[in-house]
Design a protein around this motif. Structure first.
Motif, PDB file in Angstrom:
ATOM      1  N   MET A  90       6.052   3.088   0.183  1.00  0.00           N
ATOM      2  CA  MET A  90       5.249   1.870   0.017  1.00  0.00           C
ATOM      3  C   MET A  90       5.475   0.988   1.246  1.00  0.00           C
ATOM      4  O   MET A  90       6.587   0.939   1.783  1.00  0.00           O
ATOM      5  N   TYR A  91       4.411   0.307   1.688  1.00  0.00           N
ATOM      6  CA  TYR A  91       4.623  -0.611   2.812  1.00  0.00           C
ATOM      7  C   TYR A  91       3.733  -1.832   2.659  1.00  0.00           C
ATOM      8  O   TYR A  91       2.723  -1.815   1.944  1.00  0.00           O
ATOM      9  N   VAL A  92       4.116  -2.886   3.354  1.00  0.00           N
ATOM     10  CA  VAL A  92       3.315  -4.111   3.378  1.00  0.00           C
ATOM     11  C   VAL A  92       3.308  -4.606   4.826  1.00  0.00           C
ATOM     12  O   VAL A  92       4.329  -4.549   5.510  1.00  0.00           O
ATOM     13  N   ASP A  93       2.114  -5.024   5.277  1.00  0.00           N
ATOM     14  CA  ASP A  93       1.895  -5.319   6.694  1.00  0.00           C
ATOM     15  C   ASP A  93       1.334  -6.728   6.847  1.00  0.00           C
ATOM     16  O   ASP A  93       0.601  -7.190   5.979  1.00  0.00           O
ATOM     17  N   SER A  94       1.642  -7.359   7.973  1.00  0.00           N
ATOM     18  CA  SER A  94       1.221  -8.767   8.131  1.00  0.00           C
ATOM     19  C   SER A  94      -0.154  -8.917   8.771  1.00  0.00           C
ATOM     20  O   SER A  94      -0.594 -10.033   9.040  1.00  0.00           O
ATOM     21  N   VAL A  95      -0.859  -7.786   9.023  1.00  0.00           N
ATOM     22  CA  VAL A  95      -2.112  -7.841   9.796  1.00  0.00           C
ATOM     23  C   VAL A  95      -3.096  -8.889   9.276  1.00  0.00           C
ATOM     24  O   VAL A  95      -3.745  -9.596  10.033  1.00  0.00           O
ATOM     25  N   TYR A  96      -3.222  -8.985   7.921  1.00  0.00           N
ATOM     26  CA  TYR A  96      -4.270  -9.863   7.372  1.00  0.00           C
ATOM     27  C   TYR A  96      -3.744 -11.216   6.912  1.00  0.00           C
ATOM     28  O   TYR A  96      -4.422 -11.918   6.177  1.00  0.00           O
ATOM     29  N   VAL A  97      -2.529 -11.560   7.301  1.00  0.00           N
ATOM     30  CA  VAL A  97      -1.961 -12.847   6.862  1.00  0.00           C
ATOM     31  C   VAL A  97      -2.823 -13.996   7.380  1.00  0.00           C
ATOM     32  O   VAL A  97      -3.145 -14.050   8.566  1.00  0.00           O
ATOM     33  N   LYS A  98      -3.228 -14.888   6.483  1.00  0.00           N
ATOM     34  CA  LYS A  98      -4.060 -16.030   6.900  1.00  0.00           C
ATOM     35  C   LYS A  98      -3.297 -17.346   6.793  1.00  0.00           C
ATOM     36  O   LYS A  98      -3.607 -18.309   7.444  1.00  0.00           O
ATOM     37  N   HIS A  99      -2.328 -17.418   5.883  1.00  0.00           N
ATOM     38  CA  HIS A  99      -1.658 -18.687   5.629  1.00  0.00           C
ATOM     39  C   HIS A  99      -0.166 -18.544   5.871  1.00  0.00           C
ATOM     40  O   HIS A  99       0.380 -17.448   5.855  1.00  0.00           O
ATOM     41  N   PHE A 100       0.470 -19.653   6.041  1.00  0.00           N
ATOM     42  CA  PHE A 100       1.929 -19.702   6.128  1.00  0.00           C
ATOM     43  C   PHE A 100       2.514 -19.259   4.778  1.00  0.00           C
ATOM     44  O   PHE A 100       1.976 -19.615   3.729  1.00  0.00           O
ATOM     45  N   GLN A 101       3.567 -18.470   4.795  1.00  0.00           N
ATOM     46  CA  GLN A 101       4.251 -18.029   3.559  1.00  0.00           C
ATOM     47  C   GLN A 101       3.329 -17.262   2.616  1.00  0.00           C
ATOM     48  O   GLN A 101       3.172 -17.605   1.453  1.00  0.00           O
ATOM     49  N   GLU A 102       2.676 -16.218   3.132  1.00  0.00           N
ATOM     50  CA  GLU A 102       1.916 -15.313   2.252  1.00  0.00           C
ATOM     51  C   GLU A 102       2.900 -14.344   1.610  1.00  0.00           C
ATOM     52  O   GLU A 102       3.814 -13.846   2.277  1.00  0.00           O
ATOM     53  N   VAL A 103       2.691 -14.049   0.324  1.00  0.00           N
ATOM     54  CA  VAL A 103       3.685 -13.261  -0.404  1.00  0.00           C
ATOM     55  C   VAL A 103       3.044 -12.008  -1.015  1.00  0.00           C
ATOM     56  O   VAL A 103       1.986 -12.095  -1.640  1.00  0.00           O
ATOM     57  N   ALA A 104       3.703 -10.856  -0.829  1.00  0.00           N
ATOM     58  CA  ALA A 104       3.278  -9.617  -1.501  1.00  0.00           C
ATOM     59  C   ALA A 104       4.379  -9.209  -2.471  1.00  0.00           C
ATOM     60  O   ALA A 104       5.561  -9.261  -2.131  1.00  0.00           O
ATOM     61  N   PHE A 164       0.847  -1.192   0.000  1.00  0.00           N
ATOM     62  CA  PHE A 164       0.000   0.000   0.000  1.00  0.00           C
ATOM     63  C   PHE A 164       0.880   1.240   0.000  1.00  0.00           C
ATOM     64  O   PHE A 164       2.053   1.186   0.372  1.00  0.00           O
ATOM     65  N   VAL A 165       0.236   2.388  -0.371  1.00  0.00           N
ATOM     66  CA  VAL A 165       0.934   3.672  -0.233  1.00  0.00           C
ATOM     67  C   VAL A 165       0.757   4.132   1.200  1.00  0.00           C
ATOM     68  O   VAL A 165      -0.368   4.155   1.715  1.00  0.00           O
ATOM     69  N   GLY A 166       1.860   4.509   1.856  1.00  0.00           N
ATOM     70  CA  GLY A 166       1.784   5.025   3.223  1.00  0.00           C
ATOM     71  C   GLY A 166       2.201   6.475   3.256  1.00  0.00           C
ATOM     72  O   GLY A 166       2.751   6.998   2.294  1.00  0.00           O
ATOM     73  N   GLY A 167       1.939   7.130   4.396  1.00  0.00           N
ATOM     74  CA  GLY A 167       2.365   8.521   4.579  1.00  0.00           C
ATOM     75  C   GLY A 167       1.375   9.489   3.983  1.00  0.00           C
ATOM     76  O   GLY A 167       0.239   9.141   3.654  1.00  0.00           O
ATOM     77  N   GLY A 168       1.815  10.769   3.875  1.00  0.00           N
ATOM     78  CA  GLY A 168       0.967  11.796   3.277  1.00  0.00           C
ATOM     79  C   GLY A 168      -0.233  12.126   4.130  1.00  0.00           C
ATOM     80  O   GLY A 168      -1.243  12.597   3.618  1.00  0.00           O
ATOM     81  N   ASN A 169      -0.136  11.843   5.457  1.00  0.00           N
ATOM     82  CA  ASN A 169      -1.254  12.119   6.370  1.00  0.00           C
ATOM     83  C   ASN A 169      -2.549  11.477   5.891  1.00  0.00           C
ATOM     84  O   ASN A 169      -3.621  12.054   5.990  1.00  0.00           O
TER      85      ASN A 169
END
Length: 683
Positions: free
Chosen positions: A215-229, A188-193
């Motif tokens: 740009m950032y990627v977060d593990s909050v919604y990870v459901k499975h082992f070895q999820e890849v973005a 996702f795009v992060g920052g910019g208030n």
């Protein structure tokens, strides 16, 4: 007609203060010095929607838009934000948007990019422009195709210095970087208030402020082992090598794997970088050397093992043509690994203990025995293994050492004579440097006898290796001759090379007649054909490009003595200075007539003769070279005149227009007949 309302206008956030560089345009209140060609459809400027468009409400085939004169000594990136809207997705002749580069002093525009994919919102194309000392224009061409209702829009043209794989993520087109969508983890795009952003970081790296983006990627919604973005860069469109750098932050509670890959057009991944540190609380700089001699995408991939994994942030991707440790890389030059055998064996050699299986030979122009592939009267290699000292009738030819871990496309021409069974009489092996492994990567199955046939092979080896050509006779009684010529090597797979855009000014007649059309004055006409011509003892057995492709020829049995056929180029741009025209012609047959080439300048009735051949010349394709000048627009005309009998099929192939003088010159521009001494092989 399609109206502008059909476009989904996600207007691009451009800071008002940002000054546009020359050639850039957002089409807000003007076309920024871009102008259209009045010979074609008009472009309409929609200032309120910030775009320029052309649609099928007018009748016409295409619309053309020219940039003002541009000049760029620096490497630059052209970003084009566009949309093609149509009512049907599957048209046999779809609408297209093409972008050409028109360089000063060139008669032909170079196609940089072409798209025909319709979409319901804007798309972005990123194209690298190599630095040049010549002035140039960008030429946008919208082809309307056959669909009843089509509209092509351009929202923004942006030209920035630097490389297209660089990005600070401050604009919402994200420099053409895209996230590969995954149900659970995404970049996702992060920052910019951004209120709804779960942006974890207080500041970006570019502006060092809460207003900047990353740009950032977060593990909050990870459901499975070895999820890849995956975050995927635009594809490189010009060869680059040097140092790729970027800033990242990584916070992990359980193991995160952050990797950078290069992916080529065949889909192969090559890992170039991986995180080694467990944590970086502040922005850390990563630098990695990379070589992209052929088009690749850079992929930033993060793999999580649990929902409590943590996050990775990324910002300020940049590229320098100098390697990270300040060395300027010496790129392997594939041209050094090829040979046309005109001067010598180049970097090829034979093993002494094998005996001389391969000889460099030359055939004078004649009507019995084919000459070489390069010019028709030059040198090629001939393997006659019947009398080699080694048992087994084998001749080996070794190529130079090639670096490992690069993908290559090997092309060469071969011709076989005198074998009863052809399969296996010529093979190509890869010989790895440890001299243990030999792998056969190609061998001949069947081919038309005595026709120069092109072979192409893609290969990639982890270790340095050599290419070895092996000619082999099964027995003393079934032992013919193997001829080899014009070996070339390029980087990238052969399939990827076929996807590359054609050279401007080159016509091989493989797809169509290119810039040429017929000038109908009488029954005489040129035909596009593959394989041998219908009449025996005249015409070629195959084309010059591959041996199994197309060429243009006159069919003498449909014409009468003295009848003419004209192949005329479209109007070509005049330039100051010399031009070189190269082509291959085939004049074999006892009744052969004339082949002439003329230059016709715009506004002149006179056709200036540049080159002529009369009568039978050779059983081979021969190379013609013509140097000429024209500062006004002009046409090139090939005129064939049918000779005294039906054995008068005359053919042309592989026409190439080049800027600048010819590097070699033909001894005779106007000649008749062939030389007195025929059919001598010179060793």
């Amino acid at each position: 007609a399609v109206t502008g309302a059909r476009f989904v206008l996600a207007a691009l956030r451009l800071p008002r203060a940002a000054l546009l560089s020359p050639g850039a345009c957002t089409f807000e209140d003007s076309a920024c010095g871009y102008h259209w060609d009045y010979a074609h459809l008009p472009w309409a400027l929609h200032g309120e929607g910030h775009y320029i468009s052309v649609d099928t409400s007018y009748d016409g085939e295409k619309a053309v838009l020219f940039s003002p004169d541009l000049y760029s000594e620096e490497w630059s990136c052209v970003r084009l934000i566009y949309q093609i809207a149509t009512t049907s997705d599957t048209s046999p002749d779809p609408a297209r948007l093409n972008l050409y580069l028109r360089q000063e002093g060139e008669s032909f525009d170079r196609l940089l990019w072409s798209a025909k994919q319709p979409s319901d919102s804007w798309l972005i194309a990123s194209l690298d422009l190599m630095n040049s000392t010549k002035k140039y224009k960008l030429v946008l061409e919208g082809e309307m195709g056959q669909d009843k209702s089509t509209s092509i829009a351009v929202f923004e043209i942006k030209i920035t210095s630097g490389y297209c794989i660089e990005c600070d993520f401050e604009e919402n087109h994200l420099c053409g970087f895209v996230n590969r969508w995954n149900p659970n983890v995404n970049w996702f795009v992060g920052g910019g208030n951004i209120r709804n952003s779960q942006s974890i970081l207080p500041k970006d790296h570019t502006l060092n402020s809460a207003l900047g983006h990353y740009m950032y990627v977060d593990s909050v919604y990870v459901k499975h082992f070895q999820e890849v973005a995956q975050l995927i860069s635009p594809k490189t469109t010009a060869p680059i090598s040097g140092c790729l750098s970027f800033y990242y932050q990584l916070k992990q509670e359980s193991s995160i794997v952050f990797t950078v890959y290069l992916r080529d057009m065949s889909g192969f991944y090559e890992e170039i970088w991986k995180t080694d540190s467990a944590l970086s609380a502040d922005w850390a700089l990563a630098e990695v050397d990379f070589n992209a001699p052929y088009p690749v995408e850079v992929i930033f991939e993060v793999a999580f093992n649990s929902a409590k994994g943590g996050y990775v942030a990324l910002d300020d991707i940049s590229f320098s043509p100098v390697y990270c440790n300040n060395q300027t890389g010496t790129l392997f030059n594939p041209a050094d690994a090829g040979c046309n055998f005109e001067e010598d064996l180049c970097s090829f050699y034979q093993d002494d203990k094998d005996g001389p299986g391969w000889s460099r030979v030359k055939v004078k122009r004649n009507v019995y025995r084919a000459g070489d592939h390069t010019t028709g009267f030059g040198y090629y290699l001939l393997a006659n293994t019947k009398f080699t000292s080694q048992p087994g009738y084998i001749g080996r030819l070794y190529g130079p050492t090639l670096p490992g871990n690069l993908e290559f496309c090997l092309r060469f021409y071969y011709a076989l004579y005198g074998f009863f069974k052809m399969d296996g009489t010529l093979a190509v092996y890869i010989f790895e440097e440890n001299h243990v492994v030999q792998e056969k990567i190609w061998s001949v199955l069947d081919s038309p006898k005595g026709v120069w046939t092109q072979a192409e092979i893609s290969f990639k080896k982890p270790m340095p290796c050599k290419v070895v050509f092996v000619s082999w006779c099964k027995s003393f009684w079934d032992c013919g001759l193997v001829a080899l010529d014009d070996i070339s090597l390029s980087l990238g797979s052969c399939q990827a090379a076929e996807l590359l855009l054609p050279s401007p000014g080159e016509c091989t007649f493989e797809k169509d007649e290119c810039v040429f059309t017929q000038k109908k004055r009488s029954r005489g006409s040129w035909h596009r054909k593959r394989g041998p011509t219908p009449t025996s003892y005249t015409g070629p057995k195959g084309d010059h490009t591959t041996g199994v492709g197309y060429y243009m020829y006159i069919e003498a049995s449909n014409m009468v003595y003295g009848q003419r056929a004209y192949l005329v180029s479209r109007s070509l741009r005049g330039t100051s200075g010399k031009q070189c025209l190269t082509f291959f012609y085939h004049m074999y047959g006892a009744g052969t007539g004339l082949l002439s080439v003329y230059l016709k300048k715009e506004g002149d009735d006179e056709e200036i003769p540049l080159w002529r051949r009369t009568g039978e010349q050779s059983i081979s394709w021969l190379r013609g070279l013509i140097e000429y000048e024209s500062d006004t627009n002009y046409q090139i005309i090939f005129e064939a005149i049918r000779g005294v009998s039906i054995r008068s099929d005359t053919a042309v192939d592989d026409i190439l227009f080049q800027t600048g003088p010819c590097l070699e010159m033909e001894e005779i521009q106007f000649s008749s007949g062939y030389p007195d001494t025929l059919n001598e092989i010179e060793y």
